[in-house]
Structures are given as C-alpha cells and as structure tokens.
Design a protein around this motif. Structure first.
Motif, short mmCIF file in Angstrom:
data_model
loop_
_atom_site.label_atom_id
_atom_site.label_comp_id
_atom_site.label_asym_id
_atom_site.label_seq_id
_atom_site.Cartn_x
_atom_site.Cartn_y
_atom_site.Cartn_z
N ILE A 1 7.85 13.05 -15.10
CA ILE A 1 8.12 13.42 -16.49
C ILE A 1 7.21 14.56 -16.94
N TYR A 2 7.80 15.58 -17.53
CA TYR A 2 7.04 16.67 -18.12
C TYR A 2 7.66 16.99 -19.48
N TRP A 3 6.83 17.03 -20.50
CA TRP A 3 7.26 17.27 -21.88
C TRP A 3 8.39 16.32 -22.28
N GLY A 4 8.35 15.12 -21.73
CA GLY A 4 9.37 14.11 -22.03
C GLY A 4 10.63 14.22 -21.21
N GLN A 5 10.78 15.30 -20.46
CA GLN A 5 11.99 15.52 -19.67
C GLN A 5 11.82 14.97 -18.25
N VAL A 6 12.93 14.58 -17.66
CA VAL A 6 12.93 14.05 -16.29
C VAL A 6 13.86 14.92 -15.44
#
Length: 97
Positions: free
Chosen positions: A39-44
């Motif tokens: 997960i990065y900045w809430g994105q997967v």
C-alpha cells in the motif's frame, strides 16, 4: 492471494469522467490486510483480469472499500458501459511480482 467479485460499473464525475467498479467491503478489508506491504498513499497495486483483458492498475480507497478504475481502453475492449455488472479477478502485486 486472489479475489473475484462482481460489481456494477459506476461513473465518478469530476473534472473528467472516470469509471470504477467497487470491491465489496469485506473483500476490501481482507485485501487491505493481505497487501499491507504494498500500500502506498492508500492505493494498492493490482493485476486485474476482466473478461479477456488483463491489466495493471491501483485500487483507490473510498468509503470503506476499494474502487477499481477502468481505463477507456479496457471498457472499449470489453464493451462495458456505466451500469453494467462485470466479473473481476484481481491479485495484489507490483509489476514483476
């Protein structure tokens, strides 16, 4: 791990229209836990299969679930429009995973 679900294609009107398929809430929670390291900045980041089309994208968190963005090229290749219910398979991973 892999998730499979059916969802309705929705349009999110912003400066430009975008189309998404919402992942069920329970699956979203399970994916969030399983993909914690990605997960990065809430994105997967995910690899998606929709019909005969396979593509990479990133899921966006929204209202307790993830939204799968559908690029115009994917929608056109599969003949998908707003309101259609589609079957999606996805697995978390970055390119090369």
């Amino acid at each position: 791990m892999e998730w499979a679900f059916d969802g309705e294609v929705i349009e999110w009107r912003g400066p430009a229209p975008y189309y998404f398929v919402g992942m069920p809430v329970a699956d979203s929670a399970e994916l969030k836990e399983a993909a914690r390291s990605l997960i990065y900045w809430g994105q997967v980041p995910v690899l998606v299969t929709l019909g005969a089309t396979e593509f990479r994208t990133a899921l966006f968190p929204r209202d307790g679930r993830y939204l799968l963005p559908l690029k115009d090229a994917v929608r056109e290749a599969e003949g998908i429009g707003e309101g259609d219910v589609v079957s999606v398979r996805l697995r978390p991973g970055r390119p090369g995973d």
